[in-house]
Design an enzyme around this catalytic site. Structure first.
Site, mmCIF file in Angstrom:
data_model
loop_
_atom_site.group_PDB
_atom_site.id
_atom_site.type_symbol
_atom_site.label_atom_id
_atom_site.label_comp_id
_atom_site.label_asym_id
_atom_site.label_seq_id
_atom_site.Cartn_x
_atom_site.Cartn_y
_atom_site.Cartn_z
ATOM 1 N N LYS A 72 29.029 84.926 28.356
ATOM 2 C CA LYS A 72 29.698 85.046 29.651
ATOM 3 C C LYS A 72 28.724 85.457 30.772
ATOM 4 O O LYS A 72 27.568 85.780 30.509
ATOM 5 C CB LYS A 72 30.834 86.071 29.536
HETATM 6 C C1 LIG Z 1 39.344 81.027 28.758
HETATM 7 C C2 LIG Z 1 39.118 82.086 27.732
HETATM 8 N N1 LIG Z 1 40.149 82.844 27.344
HETATM 9 C C3 LIG Z 1 40.014 83.825 26.441
HETATM 10 C C4 LIG Z 1 38.798 84.098 25.857
HETATM 11 C C5 LIG Z 1 38.727 85.152 24.822
HETATM 12 O O1 LIG Z 1 37.803 86.139 25.080
HETATM 13 P P1 LIG Z 1 37.121 86.903 23.852
HETATM 14 O O2 LIG Z 1 36.202 85.965 23.185
HETATM 15 O O3 LIG Z 1 36.425 88.047 24.536
HETATM 16 O O4 LIG Z 1 38.228 87.379 22.967
HETATM 17 C C6 LIG Z 1 37.680 83.356 26.242
HETATM 18 C C7 LIG Z 1 36.366 83.661 25.680
HETATM 19 O O5 LIG Z 1 35.582 82.964 25.217
HETATM 20 C C8 LIG Z 1 37.845 82.305 27.185
HETATM 21 O O6 LIG Z 1 36.809 81.524 27.534
#
Ligand SMILES: Cc1ncc(COP(=O)(O)O)c(C=O)c1O
Length: 381
Positions: A185
């Site tokens: 990110k």
């Molecule tokens: C659009 C979106 N939603 C939710 C997530 C979930 O985040 P995490 O990987 O921190 O659980 C991500 C992460 O990659 C994402 O790109």
């Protein structure tokens, strides 16, 4: 990095400041439920201009808690985008509710408000907005629909860290917005997330839900509701504090790299650069679109063979094996989403990328597309 070294898709910027703060946590002996998490939350609340921020173990955890807080359950429907990472829709399923996928706009790749309104049924309880590839969704139009139909709203801004709509930061529109801090990110805590909210009641509930349903007055081992262990540790928060300190620089780096890409990709026949519209993009990925006659997997194979990492990104959620098998989704349901999903390619993208690396990627892309065109075999889709 030598001229022939593989160029990775993503690479976090980690330096002395991250090590210093992590070391401070380790030496303090308080590795969780400590002051670094509080500091991380305060830094974010202040930066965005909201009253509260709740750190959590992932973006998925933050989404789950926000949706859970709406009181969703079996029989309820939540409208969202299929052009997202699978976690968006999974967080809806965790509550027992059903995701209903609305078609997206062919330019922004975000949900088309008209399609959202058309997807409303008597069972619809909420809209889960997604800001994909760092470009903000039509937040005001979606909020207007939600208000007229009495629906809850949660925003998945996991890919849109520090993003805004018309200059107004995501998270300040009256509904909670969630960021994710996985290592690819705009900034990272290795794993982690944060929920931004102005609502003091929701804040207290989220603090409790992320910490095993701890009682609202924080009493020791008193649990007043069913909660989760979705805590962010102080070790992760320490990385996050250092990352926020360098966030403006990293964002500027991403925007600079994106500019180099846009100029070059525009010149490659058969490839469309990323959409530039009225809103500011919080640059997360560089994922241009290939013309439909090109075999994307073959182009990716040629890039990989040239030492350039590339991935088909994003697969749409409704066509994931699990969503087909358990929820009966089929190709053809969402033609716009499916066409975008079948033609976008994520290329190497990180703040410290050099112009020479971008040049190498684009040369490889141009050559791969030309070779595929020369092969003259249209892709079977
Ligand atoms: C659009 C979106 N939603 C939710 C997530 C979930 O985040 P995490 O990987 O921190 O659980 C991500 C992460 O990659 C994402 O790109």
């Amino acid at each position: 990095m030598s001229a022939h070294e593989r160029i990775p898709l993503a690479r976090p910027v980690i330096g002395a400041r991250e090590r210093e703060l992590v070391d401070e946590v380790l030496r303090s002996g308080q590795l969780s439920l400590g002051p670094f998490v509080t500091r991380f939350e305060e830094v974010w609340a202040e930066r965005i201009g909201v009253r509260h921020a709740v750190a959590c173990s992932s973006g998925t955890a933050g989404l789950h808690c926000c949706l859970h807080a709406l009181g969703l359950g079996p029989g309820d429907e939540v409208i969202t985008s299929s052009f997202s990472f699978v976690a968006s829709a999974n967080a809806i399923l965790y509550t027992g509710a059903t995701p209903v996928f609305a078609e997206v706009d062919p330019h922004t790749f975000n949900m088309d408000p008209a399609a959202v309104e058309a997807a409303i049924t008597p069972r619809t309880r909420a809209i889960l907005i997604v800001d994909i590839f760092g470009y903000p969704a039509e937040v005001p139009a979606l909020l207007d629909i939600a208000r007229r139909h009495g629906l809850g709203v949660v925003e998945d801004a996991c890919q849109s860290i520090d993003g805004d709509f018309d200059g107004r930061k995501l998270g300040t529109f009256g509904h909670p917005a969630v960021y994710g801090f996985y290592a690819n990110k705009q900034m990272t805590t290795a794993e982690g997330g944060i929920v931004l909210t102005d609502d003091p009641e929701l804040y207290r509930l989220l603090k409790s839900l992320t910490n095993q349903g701890r009682s609202d007055d924080g009493q020791w081992l008193v649990h007043s509701r069913l909660g989760f262990n979705y805590r962010l540790s102080d070790v992760h928060a320490a990385i996050g504090i250092a990352q926020v300190e360098r966030l403006d620089d990293m964002m500027a780096g991403r925007a600079r790299v994106a500019g180099w890409y846009q100029d070059r990709v525009r010149a490659i026949e058969g490839v469309s650069p990323m959409f530039e519209g009225p809103q500011r993009r919080s640059w997360f990925v560089y994922a241009p679109r290939l013309d439909q006659d090109l075999d994307r997997d073959a182009v990716i194979g040629r890039l990989e063979a040239a030492g350039v990492s590339a991935k088909p990104y994003l697969p749409c959620i409704h066509l994931q094996p699990f969503y087909r098998a358990e929820h009966g989704h089929r190709p053809g349901e969402l033609p716009v989403t499916e066409a975008i999903s079948a033609s976008t390619v994520a290329l190497p993208f990180f703040p410290e990328m050099t112009e020479a690396q971008v040049e190498r990627v684009c040369e490889a892309l141009g050559a791969a597309v030309a070779a595929e065109r020369g092969a003259g075999v249209p892709a079977a889709r």
